[in-house]
Design a protein around this motif. Structure first.
Motif, PDB file in Angstrom:
ATOM      1  N   UNK A   1       0.882  -1.259  -0.026  1.00  0.00           N
ATOM      2  CA  UNK A   1       0.036   0.087  -0.072  1.00  0.00           C
ATOM      3  C   UNK A   1       0.988   1.238  -0.011  1.00  0.00           C
ATOM      4  N   UNK A   2       2.088   1.140   0.962  1.00  0.00           N
ATOM      5  CA  UNK A   2       2.670   2.280   1.039  1.00  0.00           C
ATOM      6  C   UNK A   2       3.802   2.519  -0.096  1.00  0.00           C
ATOM      7  N   UNK A   3       4.365   1.473  -0.675  1.00  0.00           N
ATOM      8  CA  UNK A   3       5.164   1.297  -1.647  1.00  0.00           C
ATOM      9  C   UNK A   3       4.511   1.908  -3.163  1.00  0.00           C
ATOM     10  N   UNK A   4       3.191   1.179  -3.323  1.00  0.00           N
ATOM     11  CA  UNK A   4       2.653   1.563  -4.411  1.00  0.00           C
ATOM     12  C   UNK A   4       2.142   3.155  -4.485  1.00  0.00           C
ATOM     13  N   UNK A   5       1.514   3.525  -3.252  1.00  0.00           N
ATOM     14  CA  UNK A   5       1.011   5.062  -3.074  1.00  0.00           C
ATOM     15  C   UNK A   5       2.506   5.710  -3.496  1.00  0.00           C
ATOM     16  N   UNK A   6       3.442   5.583  -3.000  1.00  0.00           N
ATOM     17  CA  UNK A   6       4.691   6.475  -3.292  1.00  0.00           C
ATOM     18  C   UNK A   6       5.017   6.255  -4.610  1.00  0.00           C
ATOM     19  N   UNK A   7       5.086   5.030  -5.594  1.00  0.00           N
ATOM     20  CA  UNK A   7       5.224   4.885  -6.703  1.00  0.00           C
ATOM     21  C   UNK A   7       4.410   6.123  -7.641  1.00  0.00           C
ATOM     22  N   UNK A   8       3.301   6.067  -7.260  1.00  0.00           N
ATOM     23  CA  UNK A   8       2.533   7.036  -7.842  1.00  0.00           C
ATOM     24  C   UNK A   8       2.263   8.265  -7.492  1.00  0.00           C
ATOM     25  N   UNK A   9       3.167   8.685  -6.376  1.00  0.00           N
ATOM     26  CA  UNK A   9       3.611   9.934  -6.083  1.00  0.00           C
ATOM     27  C   UNK A   9       1.994  10.367  -5.549  1.00  0.00           C
ATOM     28  N   UNK A  10       1.472   9.594  -4.705  1.00  0.00           N
ATOM     29  CA  UNK A  10       0.173   9.714  -3.923  1.00  0.00           C
ATOM     30  C   UNK A  10       0.448   9.891  -2.443  1.00  0.00           C
ATOM     31  N   UNK A  11      -0.189  10.834  -1.746  1.00  0.00           N
ATOM     32  CA  UNK A  11       0.220  11.048  -0.369  1.00  0.00           C
ATOM     33  C   UNK A  11      -0.570   9.793   0.670  1.00  0.00           C
ATOM     34  N   UNK A  12       0.243   9.317   1.479  1.00  0.00           N
ATOM     35  CA  UNK A  12      -0.165   8.333   2.247  1.00  0.00           C
ATOM     36  C   UNK A  12      -0.182   8.810   3.762  1.00  0.00           C
ATOM     37  N   UNK A  13      -1.273   8.570   4.387  1.00  0.00           N
ATOM     38  CA  UNK A  13      -1.503   8.975   5.781  1.00  0.00           C
ATOM     39  C   UNK A  13      -1.704   7.593   6.306  1.00  0.00           C
ATOM     40  N   UNK A  14      -0.933   7.559   7.576  1.00  0.00           N
ATOM     41  CA  UNK A  14      -1.195   5.996   8.387  1.00  0.00           C
ATOM     42  C   UNK A  14      -1.640   6.443   9.807  1.00  0.00           C
ATOM     43  N   UNK A  15      -2.466   5.276  10.222  1.00  0.00           N
ATOM     44  CA  UNK A  15      -2.624   5.451  11.652  1.00  0.00           C
ATOM     45  C   UNK A  15      -2.362   4.314  12.525  1.00  0.00           C
ATOM     46  N   UNK A  16      -2.079   4.553  13.751  1.00  0.00           N
ATOM     47  CA  UNK A  16      -1.271   3.320  14.465  1.00  0.00           C
ATOM     48  C   UNK A  16      -2.279   2.140  14.557  1.00  0.00           C
ATOM     49  N   UNK A  17      -1.637   1.185  14.671  1.00  0.00           N
ATOM     50  CA  UNK A  17      -2.380  -0.232  14.948  1.00  0.00           C
ATOM     51  C   UNK A  17      -2.650   0.036  16.759  1.00  0.00           C
TER      52      UNK A  17
ATOM     53  N   UNK B   1     -10.446   6.408  10.971  1.00  0.00           N
ATOM     54  CA  UNK B   1     -11.484   7.435  10.615  1.00  0.00           C
ATOM     55  C   UNK B   1     -11.029   8.866  10.933  1.00  0.00           C
ATOM     56  N   UNK B   2     -10.421   8.861  12.251  1.00  0.00           N
ATOM     57  CA  UNK B   2     -10.061  10.216  12.495  1.00  0.00           C
ATOM     58  C   UNK B   2      -8.877  10.882  11.863  1.00  0.00           C
ATOM     59  N   UNK B   3      -8.137   9.967  10.992  1.00  0.00           N
ATOM     60  CA  UNK B   3      -7.287  10.756   9.897  1.00  0.00           C
ATOM     61  C   UNK B   3      -7.962  11.368   8.666  1.00  0.00           C
ATOM     62  N   UNK B   4      -9.152  11.011   8.343  1.00  0.00           N
ATOM     63  CA  UNK B   4      -9.836  11.363   7.308  1.00  0.00           C
ATOM     64  C   UNK B   4      -9.872  13.026   7.250  1.00  0.00           C
TER      65      UNK B   4
END
Ligand SMILES: Cc1ncc(COP(=O)(O)O)c(C=O)c1O
Length: 366
Positions: free
Chosen positions: A119-135, A146-149
């Protein structure tokens, strides 16, 4: 002089599990087992092997671009329509197709900070912004996601069960998550390991694909042992699938993979055998880890994330010296962990033996 596009400079390529042949040659070992890539330890479905043999004489032809017969087969098995289905060169490829089809330059994607790396690698390859939430307790925390939306959020990836943790979100958690979720956000439920589920409260994702904003990813890599052929599929409403079709390369799924998958989907016996092998193997491994006092994350998938209590990369290298390939968790940022795929009974016994030897400090010098 650097030719690569600027955004590629920050990307580290996906580090796959090391192949058996490479380790045999490199460490001059006769017997090597691989428990690193969550593959099927029984080999491929026998029905699939037979189908591939039959299809070999036609590989001078391009594959069926639309995957007509395989989509029809999947539709029949799942009581859907072929228009609900797109095929991919593994579900890996579909992750890329989904991002390219739906996420604009200035939009973002959300997932957990410890989720399937693609998810991270392909988002970056496509130059898209990836936001992550902790487990939370090694589980996808849907409330945190949901809070990160924000207004630029377009896509959310939920691996269920998650890789590398093996944990899952329940149907109740998913229901709650969808309550009030803006309908302009697309949710991808990635179910690569659904064949191994043995819990009652796992969500039935087919109930969700009637929604306008849900896609479900499946693969034949794990359950049917077809990882080497590369075949996965995505389910959703026809209007979503037709957008994905625009991005797909015309011959993305080769003809052997298509024939193998059609045959494998009928191989209920193989699926049952795989499932019981994994469930039994998991019991054996967990029991032994428990007795050794080694912490691990409870898993509903065909792998276990293990806290080895010291540097996981060197632990992984020590295991290699004994001819056991597991996965080090460096790329996931989990310092003291390894991930082991559940193997055959013999492989699991060997893994535990090697684990005990390393814990006693008996690693050979090679
Ligand atoms: C959560 C998850 N999704 C998708 C995949 C990709 O599977 P494939 O590309 O083999 O279909 C994997 C593979 O390990 C995975 O762990």
């Amino acid at each position: 002089m650097v030719f690569a596009r600027k955004h590629l400079l920050k990307i580290e390529s996906y580090e796959a599990g090391r192949p058996i042949s490479e380790i045999k040659c490199q460490l001059r070992l006769k017997e090597v087992i691989k428990l690193a890539s969550n593959e099927n330890p029984l080999g491929p479905s026998p029905k699939a092997i037979e189908a591939v043999r039959k299809a070999l004489s036609s590989i001078n032809r391009y594959p069926d671009s639309s995957g007509y017969y395989l989509r029809k087969k999947i539709a029949k098995v799942l009581s859907l329509e072929p228009s609900n289905i797109i095929l991919g060169n593994g579900s890996d490829e579909l992750i890329d197709i989904i991002i390219r089809a739906f996420v604009e330059d200035d939009e973002n994607i959300i997932t957990a900070d410890l989720a399937f790396l693609e998810y991270k690698i392909v988002s970056f390859i496509n130059n898209r912004n990836l936001i992550t939430a902790p487990l939370k307790y090694f589980k996808f925390d849907l409330a945190a996601i949901k809070k990160k939306i924000n207004p630029k959020t377009k896509l959310i990836f939920i691996a269920n069960p998650n890789n590398p943790t093996g944990t899952y979100v329940t149907k109740y958690e998913l229901e709650e998550f969808f309550r009030g979720l803006p309908e302009n956000i697309l949710v991808v439920l990635d179910e690569a390991y659904d064949a191994f589920i043995d819990v009652e409260d796992f969500p039935n994702s087919l109930n969700y694909i009637k929604k306008k904003n849900v896609l479900v990813l499946k693969t034949l890599s794990k359950s049917f042992g077809l990882a080497g052929l590369r075949i996965g599929y995505c389910l959703g409403l026809p209007e979503l699938i037709s957008s994905l079709e625009k991005v797909r390369q015309p011959f993305n799924v080769n003809s052997l993979a298509q024939e193998a998958a059609i045959a494998a989907l009928d191989d209920k016996k193989f699926l049952r055998k795989t499932r019981s092998l994994i469930l039994e193997g998991k019991k054996y491994l967990c029991q032994n880890l428990w007795e050794l006092g080694i912490p691990y994350v409870s898993s509903v998938a065909n792998f276990i994330l293990i806290d080895v209590g010291r540097d996981g990369v060197s632990f992984f290298k020590e295991m290699l010296k004994f001819g056991v390939i597991v996965r080090n968790m460096r790329q996931y940022g989990l310092k003291n962990f390894i991930r082991v795929t559940i193997g055959t009974k013999k492989e699991n016994i060997r893994f535990i033996k090697v684990l005990k030897k390393i814990l006693k400090g008996n690693t050979p010098r090679l």
